[in-house]
Design an enzyme around this catalytic site. Sequence first.
Site, PDB file in Angstrom:
ATOM      1  CG  ASP A   1      -1.926  -1.136   1.204  1.00  0.00           C
ATOM      2  OD1 ASP A   1      -2.226  -1.641   0.106  1.00  0.00           O
ATOM      3  OD2 ASP A   1      -2.371  -1.540   2.296  1.00  0.00           O
TER       4      ASP A   1
ATOM      5  CE  LYS B   1       2.510  -2.464  -4.381  1.00  0.00           C
ATOM      6  NZ  LYS B   1       2.127  -2.076  -3.002  1.00  0.00           N
TER       7      LYS B   1
ATOM      8  N   GLY C   1      -4.545  -4.211  -3.779  1.00  0.00           N
ATOM      9  CA  GLY C   1      -5.538  -3.175  -4.069  1.00  0.00           C
ATOM     10  C   GLY C   1      -4.757  -1.941  -4.467  1.00  0.00           C
ATOM     11  CG  HIS C   2      -2.038  -1.995  -6.979  1.00  0.00           C
ATOM     12  ND1 HIS C   2      -1.120  -2.565  -7.831  1.00  0.00           N
ATOM     13  CD2 HIS C   2      -1.774  -2.533  -5.761  1.00  0.00           C
ATOM     14  CE1 HIS C   2      -0.345  -3.406  -7.146  1.00  0.00           C
ATOM     15  NE2 HIS C   2      -0.735  -3.404  -5.895  1.00  0.00           N
TER      16      HIS C   2
ATOM     17  CD  GLN D   1       0.724  -8.891  -2.532  1.00  0.00           C
ATOM     18  OE1 GLN D   1       1.378  -9.531  -3.338  1.00  0.00           O
ATOM     19  NE2 GLN D   1      -0.523  -8.549  -2.770  1.00  0.00           N
TER      20      GLN D   1
HETATM   21  P1  GDP Z   1      -0.693   0.370  -3.577  1.00  0.00           P
HETATM   22  O1  GDP Z   1      -1.315  -0.903  -3.112  1.00  0.00           O
HETATM   23  O2  GDP Z   1       0.783   0.409  -3.332  1.00  0.00           O
HETATM   24  O3  GDP Z   1      -1.022   0.708  -4.999  1.00  0.00           O
HETATM   25  O4  GDP Z   1      -1.320   1.521  -2.671  1.00  0.00           O
HETATM   26  P2  GDP Z   1      -2.872   1.662  -2.244  1.00  0.00           P
HETATM   27  O5  GDP Z   1      -3.643   2.135  -3.402  1.00  0.00           O
HETATM   28  O6  GDP Z   1      -3.355   0.455  -1.546  1.00  0.00           O
HETATM   29  O7  GDP Z   1      -2.755   2.762  -1.111  1.00  0.00           O
HETATM   30  C1  GDP Z   1      -2.195   4.014  -1.351  1.00  0.00           C
HETATM   31  C2  GDP Z   1      -3.246   5.082  -0.972  1.00  0.00           C
HETATM   32  O8  GDP Z   1      -2.607   6.338  -0.877  1.00  0.00           O
HETATM   33  C3  GDP Z   1      -4.321   5.246  -2.022  1.00  0.00           C
HETATM   34  O9  GDP Z   1      -5.523   5.589  -1.396  1.00  0.00           O
HETATM   35  C4  GDP Z   1      -3.800   6.396  -2.873  1.00  0.00           C
HETATM   36  O10 GDP Z   1      -4.837   7.110  -3.516  1.00  0.00           O
HETATM   37  C5  GDP Z   1      -3.163   7.262  -1.825  1.00  0.00           C
HETATM   38  N1  GDP Z   1      -2.010   8.058  -2.257  1.00  0.00           N
HETATM   39  C6  GDP Z   1      -0.996   7.732  -3.090  1.00  0.00           C
HETATM   40  N2  GDP Z   1      -0.074   8.714  -3.128  1.00  0.00           N
HETATM   41  C7  GDP Z   1      -0.519   9.687  -2.314  1.00  0.00           C
HETATM   42  C8  GDP Z   1      -0.004  10.961  -1.896  1.00  0.00           C
HETATM   43  O11 GDP Z   1       1.078  11.382  -2.264  1.00  0.00           O
HETATM   44  N3  GDP Z   1      -0.761  11.668  -1.009  1.00  0.00           N
HETATM   45  C9  GDP Z   1      -1.947  11.237  -0.527  1.00  0.00           C
HETATM   46  N4  GDP Z   1      -2.605  11.998   0.313  1.00  0.00           N
HETATM   47  N5  GDP Z   1      -2.465  10.044  -0.894  1.00  0.00           N
HETATM   48  C10 GDP Z   1      -1.754   9.287  -1.757  1.00  0.00           C
HETATM   49  P1  IMO Z   2      -0.873  -4.165  -2.248  1.00  0.00           P
HETATM   50  O1  IMO Z   2      -0.442  -4.740  -3.572  1.00  0.00           O
HETATM   51  C1  IMO Z   2      -0.908  -4.443   2.097  1.00  0.00           C
HETATM   52  C2  IMO Z   2      -0.921  -8.473   3.790  1.00  0.00           C
HETATM   53  C3  IMO Z   2      -2.145  -8.855   4.579  1.00  0.00           C
HETATM   54  C4  IMO Z   2      -1.532  -9.800   5.599  1.00  0.00           C
HETATM   55  C5  IMO Z   2      -0.456 -10.528   4.786  1.00  0.00           C
HETATM   56  C6  IMO Z   2      -0.923 -11.875   4.236  1.00  0.00           C
HETATM   57  O2  IMO Z   2      -2.162  -3.433  -2.317  1.00  0.00           O
HETATM   58  O3  IMO Z   2       0.222  -3.376  -1.644  1.00  0.00           O
HETATM   59  P2  IMO Z   2      -2.497 -12.548   2.196  1.00  0.00           P
HETATM   60  O4  IMO Z   2      -3.936 -12.243   1.937  1.00  0.00           O
HETATM   61  O5  IMO Z   2      -1.582 -12.056   1.130  1.00  0.00           O
HETATM   62  O6  IMO Z   2      -2.255 -13.999   2.524  1.00  0.00           O
HETATM   63  O7  IMO Z   2      -2.163 -11.728   3.557  1.00  0.00           O
HETATM   64  O8  IMO Z   2      -0.154  -9.677   3.692  1.00  0.00           O
HETATM   65  N1  IMO Z   2      -1.173  -7.993   2.409  1.00  0.00           N
HETATM   66  C7  IMO Z   2      -1.116  -6.721   2.043  1.00  0.00           C
HETATM   67  N2  IMO Z   2      -0.923  -5.604   2.784  1.00  0.00           N
HETATM   68  N3  IMO Z   2      -1.031  -4.364   0.749  1.00  0.00           N
HETATM   69  C8  IMO Z   2      -1.195  -5.470   0.005  1.00  0.00           C
HETATM   70  O9  IMO Z   2      -1.181  -5.445  -1.349  1.00  0.00           O
HETATM   71  C9  IMO Z   2      -1.295  -6.713   0.648  1.00  0.00           C
HETATM   72  N4  IMO Z   2      -1.492  -7.981   0.231  1.00  0.00           N
HETATM   73  C10 IMO Z   2      -1.391  -8.758   1.315  1.00  0.00           C
HETATM   74  O10 IMO Z   2      -2.742  -7.738   5.170  1.00  0.00           O
HETATM   75  O11 IMO Z   2      -0.862  -9.063   6.583  1.00  0.00           O
HETATM   76 MG    MG Z   3      -2.848  -1.570  -1.834  1.00  0.00          MG
END
Ligand code: GDP
Ligand code: IMO
Ligand code: MG
Length: 431
Positions: A13, A16, A40-41, A227
Site C-alpha cells: 500500500d 505503487k 488493491g492498487h 504487496q
Molecule cells: P498500492 O497498493 O501500493 O497501490 O497503494 P494503495 O492504493 O493500496 O494505497 C495508497 C493510498 O494512498 C491510495 O488511497 C492512494 O490514492 C493514496 N495516495 C498515493 N499517493 C498519495 C499521496 O502522495 N498523497 C496522498 N494523500 N495520498 C496518496
Molecule cells: P498491495 O499490492 C498491504 C498483507 C495482509 C496480511 C499478509 C498476508 O495493495 O500493496 P495474504 O492475503 O496475502 O495472505 O495476507 O499480507 N497484504 C497486504 N498488505 N497491501 C497489500 O497489497 C497486501 N497484500 C497482502 O494484510 O498481513
Molecule cells: Mg494496496
Amino acid sequence: MSGIVVVGAQWGDEGKGKIIDIFSSHADYVVRYQGGANAGHTLNVSGKQTILHLIPSGILHPHVQCIISSGVVLDVFSLIDEIANLKQAGYLKNKNQLLISESSAMLFDYHKQLDQAREHQAGSKKIGTTGRGIGPAYEERISRRALLFGDLFLDDEKLKEKLIKASKEVLFLLTHYYKQEAPSIDSLWEKLKKARDTLAPYRHSNTSLIIDQALKEGKKVLFEGAQGTLLDIFQGTYPYVTSSATTAGSALTGAGLGWSNIKKVLAVSKTYTTRVGHGPFPSECTPEEQLYLEEKGQERGATTNRRRRCGWLDLVALKYAIRLNGINSLALMKLDILSGLDTVKVCTAYNINGRRIHEYPVHFEQLSQCQAVYKEFPGWKQDLSRIVSFDDLPLTARQYIHFIEEELKIPIDIISVGPNREEVIERSSLF
Ligand code: GDP
Ligand code: IMO
Ligand code: MG
C-alpha cells in the site's frame, strides 16, 4: 534494456498503483508478475477513483499493453468483475489491451474458504490475511495440483476431472478438519464453463515471449509489483507475510525473463510506514500519532477496508529493502500527510537488549524485541498538493528529504504530494 521493476519497499500500500499509472503515459507495457486479488492498487484520475486488484495499473491508458503473467494467482470471478467494472467506466474498450498468461494458476472460492477457516481457527494468533485465498492457491501451485488458466479451455470433462483432482485435499480439510460445508464442485464447474466466453479473448499461451520481444524492440516495459518487500515469503517478516516472493527477482521468475532485461528497480515508499494485519512493527507510533496519520492519510485498506497500522519512516527497513531488491531509485509518497506536524520522526536504528543495531533482523522473535531509535525533524505547515518543483517545498521538508537520501544513498527521484495523478514532483525522468 528498458524494463523497470516497481516494487513496494515496505508492507504494501505504498502507492505503487499511482506510480505505475503516472509512468504508463510513457510506457508500452505494464506487467503484473506475482500476488493476486489481495492487492488493491488505487488510481485517482479526473476526480474518479479506480481500485485494481488483478489488472495492471496501466489499464487507464488505452495505448498500454497490460499483461498478467504466470506468477500471479488468478481469482477468476474477481477478474470477471474487474473487467466488467472497467468496461462500464469506459476503459478496456479494445480487448487486445489485456493479455493473461495461460500458465497462471486459477484461484476459486474454496481457496478463500480455507484461508478464512484457518484465520478463524488461529484466533488472536492469526496472520491477518486479506482472506482472498492467496496462501491456499500458491500451495496448490507449488504442490503441482493447480488448475492453470489454460485448463479453463479444455473440453468439459477434462476440466471437471482436473478440478476434482486439484480441489480434493482442500475439500477434505474443509469438511473433516474445519467441519465446514464444502462448496459444490459441480456448481463451480458450471460457473467455470460460463466464464470461458468472457475470458477467452484475453488468453495467451506465451506472455513471456511477448515481453521478451517487446524488450528486444526497445519498448518500455513496467513490471508492477504487488504487496511489499517486508511481506516477501522468503525475506519478509515471516510468518506474517504473504505467500509469494514480492521482491524484484520475482519479476524475472513470475514474468519469465532474464535478469539482463532490467534497467532499473524503482521502489515505492510512503514518507511514513503502514502495515495491515499482524506482525512486528518496530516504528509503530503512539496512539495519538497513529490517529493523526490514520485520519489524515485515510489509512484504510483498498482491498479489505481494514484499518492500517501506522508508524514513522523506518530507514533500517528501507536499507534492507534496497539491498534485497537492488533498488536504484525511490518514489516517496504522501509527503502531504506530514504537513501540519510540529515534529517529524525517522527511525535510524533499533535497540535490542541494550544493543544498538543498524541491520534488519528478519527473525520474528528478534524483530519483535526491537525498539526504534528516532531522529526528529522540525515539521512544516504548508499545503503541498500544488507544488510541482522540489525547490518550492518548505525548507524543513527539503531538509527531511535530503537526510533520507543521504542515509539511503539512492536518489529520491519522485515525490508524491497528493492522491491524484498530477500531484507529483518528478526530479528526474524514469525511463
Ligand atoms: P498500492 O497498493 O501500493 O497501490 O497503494 P494503495 O492504493 O493500496 O494505497 C495508497 C493510498 O494512498 C491510495 O488511497 C492512494 O490514492 C493514496 N495516495 C498515493 N499517493 C498519495 C499521496 O502522495 N498523497 C496522498 N494523500 N495520498 C496518496
Ligand atoms: P498491495 O499490492 C498491504 C498483507 C495482509 C496480511 C499478509 C498476508 O495493495 O500493496 P495474504 O492475503 O496475502 O495472505 O495476507 O499480507 N497484504 C497486504 N498488505 N497491501 C497489500 O497489497 C497486501 N497484500 C497482502 O494484510 O498481513
Ligand atoms: Mg494496496
